[in-house]
Design a protein around this motif. Structure first.
Motif, PDB file in Angstrom:
ATOM      1  N   SER A   1      39.110 -68.858  46.088  1.00 41.93           N
ATOM      2  CA  SER A   1      37.906 -67.820  46.098  1.00 41.93           C
ATOM      3  C   SER A   1      38.541 -66.735  46.916  1.00 41.93           C
ATOM      4  O   SER A   1      38.125 -65.364  46.943  1.00 41.93           O
ATOM      5  CB  SER A   1      36.501 -68.279  46.736  1.00 41.93           C
ATOM      6  OG  SER A   1      36.656 -69.100  47.836  1.00 41.93           O
TER       7      SER A   1
ATOM      8  N   TYR B   1      41.763 -65.784  47.047  1.00 45.21           N
ATOM      9  CA  TYR B   1      42.864 -65.182  46.402  1.00 45.21           C
ATOM     10  C   TYR B   1      42.513 -64.433  45.035  1.00 45.21           C
ATOM     11  O   TYR B   1      41.511 -64.662  44.517  1.00 45.21           O
ATOM     12  CB  TYR B   1      43.797 -66.321  46.306  1.00 45.21           C
ATOM     13  CG  TYR B   1      44.228 -67.126  47.465  1.00 45.21           C
ATOM     14  CD1 TYR B   1      45.497 -66.971  48.249  1.00 45.21           C
ATOM     15  CD2 TYR B   1      43.380 -68.430  47.587  1.00 45.21           C
ATOM     16  CE1 TYR B   1      45.520 -67.538  49.251  1.00 45.21           C
ATOM     17  CE2 TYR B   1      43.764 -69.246  48.565  1.00 45.21           C
ATOM     18  CZ  TYR B   1      44.842 -68.975  49.429  1.00 45.21           C
ATOM     19  OH  TYR B   1      45.192 -69.760  50.428  1.00 45.21           O
ATOM     20  N   LYS B   2      43.269 -63.393  45.019  1.00 43.78           N
ATOM     21  CA  LYS B   2      43.119 -62.802  43.873  1.00 43.78           C
ATOM     22  C   LYS B   2      43.474 -63.606  42.617  1.00 43.78           C
ATOM     23  O   LYS B   2      42.956 -63.621  41.567  1.00 43.78           O
ATOM     24  CB  LYS B   2      44.130 -61.376  43.802  1.00 43.78           C
ATOM     25  CG  LYS B   2      43.795 -60.389  42.450  1.00 43.78           C
ATOM     26  CD  LYS B   2      44.634 -59.245  42.627  1.00 43.78           C
ATOM     27  CE  LYS B   2      44.532 -58.341  41.493  1.00 43.78           C
ATOM     28  NZ  LYS B   2      45.260 -56.974  41.667  1.00 43.78           N
ATOM     29  N   ASN B   3      44.777 -64.150  42.803  1.00 46.41           N
ATOM     30  CA  ASN B   3      45.048 -65.002  41.606  1.00 46.41           C
ATOM     31  C   ASN B   3      45.518 -66.457  42.037  1.00 46.41           C
ATOM     32  O   ASN B   3      46.056 -66.538  43.118  1.00 46.41           O
ATOM     33  CB  ASN B   3      46.073 -64.648  40.650  1.00 46.41           C
ATOM     34  CG  ASN B   3      45.638 -63.167  40.000  1.00 46.41           C
ATOM     35  OD1 ASN B   3      44.860 -63.500  39.081  1.00 46.41           O
ATOM     36  ND2 ASN B   3      46.621 -62.305  40.054  1.00 46.41           N
TER      37      ASN B   3
ATOM     38  N   THR C   1      48.279 -68.476  35.110  1.00 46.48           N
ATOM     39  CA  THR C   1      47.128 -67.924  36.349  1.00 46.48           C
ATOM     40  C   THR C   1      45.966 -68.588  35.732  1.00 46.48           C
ATOM     41  O   THR C   1      45.481 -68.271  34.710  1.00 46.48           O
ATOM     42  CB  THR C   1      47.166 -66.538  36.246  1.00 46.48           C
ATOM     43  OG1 THR C   1      48.635 -65.707  36.301  1.00 46.48           O
ATOM     44  CG2 THR C   1      46.284 -65.836  37.174  1.00 46.48           C
TER      45      THR C   1
ATOM     46  N   THR D   1      38.990 -67.514  34.770  1.00 45.12           N
ATOM     47  CA  THR D   1      37.505 -67.506  35.336  1.00 45.12           C
ATOM     48  C   THR D   1      36.644 -67.898  34.288  1.00 45.12           C
ATOM     49  O   THR D   1      36.671 -67.098  33.365  1.00 45.12           O
ATOM     50  CB  THR D   1      36.939 -66.454  36.273  1.00 45.12           C
ATOM     51  OG1 THR D   1      37.927 -66.281  37.333  1.00 45.12           O
ATOM     52  CG2 THR D   1      35.707 -66.642  36.634  1.00 45.12           C
TER      53      THR D   1
ATOM     54  N   LYS E   1      37.038 -70.670  41.365  1.00 49.45           N
ATOM     55  CA  LYS E   1      36.975 -69.398  41.741  1.00 49.45           C
ATOM     56  C   LYS E   1      35.824 -69.466  42.829  1.00 49.45           C
ATOM     57  O   LYS E   1      35.768 -68.295  43.826  1.00 49.45           O
ATOM     58  CB  LYS E   1      36.929 -68.426  40.508  1.00 49.45           C
ATOM     59  CG  LYS E   1      36.778 -67.002  40.912  1.00 49.45           C
ATOM     60  CD  LYS E   1      38.060 -66.495  41.564  1.00 49.45           C
ATOM     61  CE  LYS E   1      38.164 -64.741  41.926  1.00 49.45           C
ATOM     62  NZ  LYS E   1      39.386 -64.717  42.660  1.00 49.45           N
ATOM     63  N   GLN E   2      34.613 -69.784  42.380  1.00 50.17           N
ATOM     64  CA  GLN E   2      33.281 -69.672  43.205  1.00 50.17           C
ATOM     65  C   GLN E   2      32.511 -71.036  43.059  1.00 50.17           C
ATOM     66  O   GLN E   2      32.152 -71.668  42.067  1.00 50.17           O
ATOM     67  CB  GLN E   2      32.334 -68.544  42.812  1.00 50.17           C
ATOM     68  CG  GLN E   2      31.247 -68.313  43.591  1.00 50.17           C
ATOM     69  CD  GLN E   2      30.299 -67.222  43.249  1.00 50.17           C
ATOM     70  OE1 GLN E   2      30.650 -66.681  42.335  1.00 50.17           O
ATOM     71  NE2 GLN E   2      29.532 -67.029  44.183  1.00 50.17           N
TER      72      GLN E   2
END
Length: 270
Positions: free
Chosen positions: A24, A26-28, A60, A63, A226-227
């Motif tokens: 969460s 980090y961008k990727n 990568t 989401t 991611k979340q």
């Protein structure tokens, strides 16, 4: 890991040691996917060492959102006895089950991570065009043989549906006594995990009501979050004296080493 703990009640993947990564902040989050390992050899003094290039592809994490919306009456919420906590736990468990349902599905589910059976590079040991009716533990041996032949030498887990688990448990010998497997069949399996999210409705040729048994090292699969699970109370059913509970988790499930995964796809018991 608080995320892992929140998923464990409903997901056998989390229970079996599959690593959960939170990205969460980090961008990727990029994983190296190894499809071909480098080679090594012996060389004489002063000899030229030949280069060998492993095939490693960066992936990568994407989401994907698993979610649920449940309408709950205010009368029920006001009844006490920690009803709200029970509802929250129940909804969160359902979201976890949905994540696993898509991962073990017979084919890719729309908007979900790639189903394990559809990942390139995974070995399927069942060659029969119409599937196979199991009557022994031989295919469990062949799953382990496949992984060891691919140099997947760590602990291995088995994953199967309740129907397949029941079939193995009911195997009998010619004397109608329970068929006891040879010790070496299970001695390198870290655990056998049963999930109702592994389907029993696969069709293969003319074969129907088939299932899949998966075997893999826990470190060959990663759950990228991611979340973390979010549960929110929304006032969207006020005219019905009810409220809506919305739960969701943004994630991806990644197979980082397909060679450390094998499956018996298209099996059943008579």
């Amino acid at each position: 890991n608080p995320i892992a703990e929140s998923l464990k009640p409903s997901m056998v993947l989390a229970q079996s040691g599959v690593q959960i990564d939170e990205f969460s902040g980090y961008k990727n989050l990029i994983y190296p996917i190894e499809t071909t390992a480098p080679t090594a050899g012996y060389y004489a003094e002063g000899g030229t060492i030949s280069a060998s290039d492993p095939t490693v592809t960066p992936y990568t994490a994407e989401t994907h959102t698993a979610s649920a919306l449940v309408k709950v009456s205010r009368q029920l919420l006001e009844s006490g006895n920690n009803v709200d906590q029970y509802i929250e736990t129940s909804i969160a468990n359902q979201v976890g089950l949905q994540m696993e349902n898509a991962f073990f599905a017979n084919s890719n589910v729309t908007s979900a991570p790639t189903a394990l059976s559809q990942v390139s590079g995974i070995t399927d040991i069942i060659s029969e065009a119409n599937g196979k009716t199991l009557d022994s533990y031989d295919d469990l041996v062949d799953l382990k043989k496949t992984l060891r032949s691919n140099n997947a030498n760590g602990d291995v887990n088995l994953y199967m549906s309740p129907n397949i688990m029941s079939g193995f448990a009911k195997l009998k010998g010619t004397d109608n006594q329970p068929l006891v497997p040879a010790p070496f069949i299970f001695d390198e399996y870290q655990g056998s995990f049963v999930s109702s999210q592994i389907p029993d409705d696969l069709t293969k040729g003319t074969g129907t009501a088939l299932s899949t048994v998966f075997a893999f090292q826990p470190d060959a699969v990663r759950i990228a979050i991611k979340q973390n699970a979010v549960l929110r109370l929304e006032e969207r059913f006020s005219d019905e004296l009810a409220v809506g509970y919305v739960a969701y988790i943004m994630h991806d499930i990644v197979v980082t080493r397909p060679s450390a995964v094998a499956m018996a796809r298209g099996v059943k018991f008579a």
